[in-house]
Design a protein around this motif. Sequence first.
Motif, PDB file in Angstrom:
ATOM      1  N   TYR A 105     -17.166 -41.635  -5.902  1.00  0.00           N
ATOM      2  CA  TYR A 105     -16.653 -40.551  -6.742  1.00  0.00           C
ATOM      3  C   TYR A 105     -15.569 -39.752  -6.000  1.00  0.00           C
ATOM      4  O   TYR A 105     -14.519 -39.449  -6.561  1.00  0.00           O
ATOM      5  CB  TYR A 105     -17.798 -39.631  -7.164  1.00  0.00           C
ATOM      6  CG  TYR A 105     -17.339 -38.412  -7.914  1.00  0.00           C
ATOM      7  CD1 TYR A 105     -17.069 -38.485  -9.273  1.00  0.00           C
ATOM      8  CD2 TYR A 105     -17.157 -37.200  -7.268  1.00  0.00           C
ATOM      9  CE1 TYR A 105     -16.627 -37.372  -9.971  1.00  0.00           C
ATOM     10  CE2 TYR A 105     -16.719 -36.082  -7.954  1.00  0.00           C
ATOM     11  CZ  TYR A 105     -16.452 -36.184  -9.306  1.00  0.00           C
ATOM     12  OH  TYR A 105     -16.005 -35.084  -9.983  1.00  0.00           O
ATOM     13  N   HIS A 131     -25.323 -45.727 -16.306  1.00  0.00           N
ATOM     14  CA  HIS A 131     -24.168 -44.848 -16.475  1.00  0.00           C
ATOM     15  C   HIS A 131     -24.535 -43.456 -15.987  1.00  0.00           C
ATOM     16  O   HIS A 131     -25.505 -42.872 -16.467  1.00  0.00           O
ATOM     17  CB  HIS A 131     -23.741 -44.772 -17.938  1.00  0.00           C
ATOM     18  CG  HIS A 131     -23.122 -46.030 -18.442  1.00  0.00           C
ATOM     19  ND1 HIS A 131     -22.537 -46.106 -19.676  1.00  0.00           N
ATOM     20  CD2 HIS A 131     -22.990 -47.260 -17.894  1.00  0.00           C
ATOM     21  CE1 HIS A 131     -22.063 -47.328 -19.855  1.00  0.00           C
ATOM     22  NE2 HIS A 131     -22.341 -48.049 -18.790  1.00  0.00           N
ATOM     23  N   MET A 175     -16.752 -37.813 -16.438  1.00  0.00           N
ATOM     24  CA  MET A 175     -16.368 -38.974 -15.652  1.00  0.00           C
ATOM     25  C   MET A 175     -17.623 -39.828 -15.599  1.00  0.00           C
ATOM     26  O   MET A 175     -18.666 -39.401 -15.084  1.00  0.00           O
ATOM     27  CB  MET A 175     -15.920 -38.594 -14.238  1.00  0.00           C
ATOM     28  CG  MET A 175     -15.486 -39.789 -13.411  1.00  0.00           C
ATOM     29  SD  MET A 175     -14.162 -40.798 -14.150  1.00  0.00           S
ATOM     30  CE  MET A 175     -12.750 -39.711 -14.003  1.00  0.00           C
ATOM     31  N   LEU A 184     -19.545 -42.956 -14.257  1.00  0.00           N
ATOM     32  CA  LEU A 184     -19.602 -43.981 -13.223  1.00  0.00           C
ATOM     33  C   LEU A 184     -20.538 -45.072 -13.723  1.00  0.00           C
ATOM     34  O   LEU A 184     -21.650 -44.779 -14.188  1.00  0.00           O
ATOM     35  CB  LEU A 184     -20.143 -43.417 -11.913  1.00  0.00           C
ATOM     36  CG  LEU A 184     -19.390 -42.251 -11.280  1.00  0.00           C
ATOM     37  CD1 LEU A 184     -20.029 -41.883  -9.948  1.00  0.00           C
ATOM     38  CD2 LEU A 184     -17.929 -42.563 -11.109  1.00  0.00           C
ATOM     39  N   VAL A 201     -20.818 -49.467  -7.257  1.00  0.00           N
ATOM     40  CA  VAL A 201     -20.203 -48.893  -8.452  1.00  0.00           C
ATOM     41  C   VAL A 201     -19.242 -49.926  -9.021  1.00  0.00           C
ATOM     42  O   VAL A 201     -18.314 -50.361  -8.329  1.00  0.00           O
ATOM     43  CB  VAL A 201     -19.471 -47.565  -8.132  1.00  0.00           C
ATOM     44  CG1 VAL A 201     -18.842 -46.989  -9.387  1.00  0.00           C
ATOM     45  CG2 VAL A 201     -20.426 -46.559  -7.503  1.00  0.00           C
ATOM     46  N   HIS A 256     -15.237 -46.710 -12.995  1.00  0.00           N
ATOM     47  CA  HIS A 256     -15.376 -45.403 -13.621  1.00  0.00           C
ATOM     48  C   HIS A 256     -14.516 -45.339 -14.872  1.00  0.00           C
ATOM     49  O   HIS A 256     -13.562 -46.104 -15.020  1.00  0.00           O
ATOM     50  CB  HIS A 256     -14.993 -44.288 -12.635  1.00  0.00           C
ATOM     51  CG  HIS A 256     -13.592 -44.393 -12.132  1.00  0.00           C
ATOM     52  ND1 HIS A 256     -13.225 -45.252 -11.120  1.00  0.00           N
ATOM     53  CD2 HIS A 256     -12.455 -43.754 -12.516  1.00  0.00           C
ATOM     54  CE1 HIS A 256     -11.922 -45.137 -10.892  1.00  0.00           C
ATOM     55  NE2 HIS A 256     -11.429 -44.233 -11.730  1.00  0.00           N
TER      56      HIS A 256
END
Length: 109
Positions: A34, A65, A77, A79, A88, A91
Amino acid sequence: MRLLTADEFTATIGTPPTPVDVDGPPPFDFWPYYDAIPHDHFAGHDFSREEVTNVWQMPDGTHQHVLIASGTPNVFMALVLNLRTASVLGHHLLDLNKLYGLSQPPTTP
């Protein structure tokens, strides 16, 4: 950092998703990912609170999610976590205002 298109993001959604307790421990530390998202991917929205407001487990058992709220109502946002690889996938800026016309004034017949 992979910005997912709307189609790529939608392809990871299964029905029905199951809500996950946002106060529970995450399956792995996604915050470094992130923190590395390019600033322009936030499209001018303020995500400085870094607040996880929703987590959804998809029925495939692979995708989760994580929705991080912005200062703009209904903008997140998202991810997309791959639980099998503890990584991940990417995004997606989830703007429910645009997607569902939530910020539009009601139309009169």
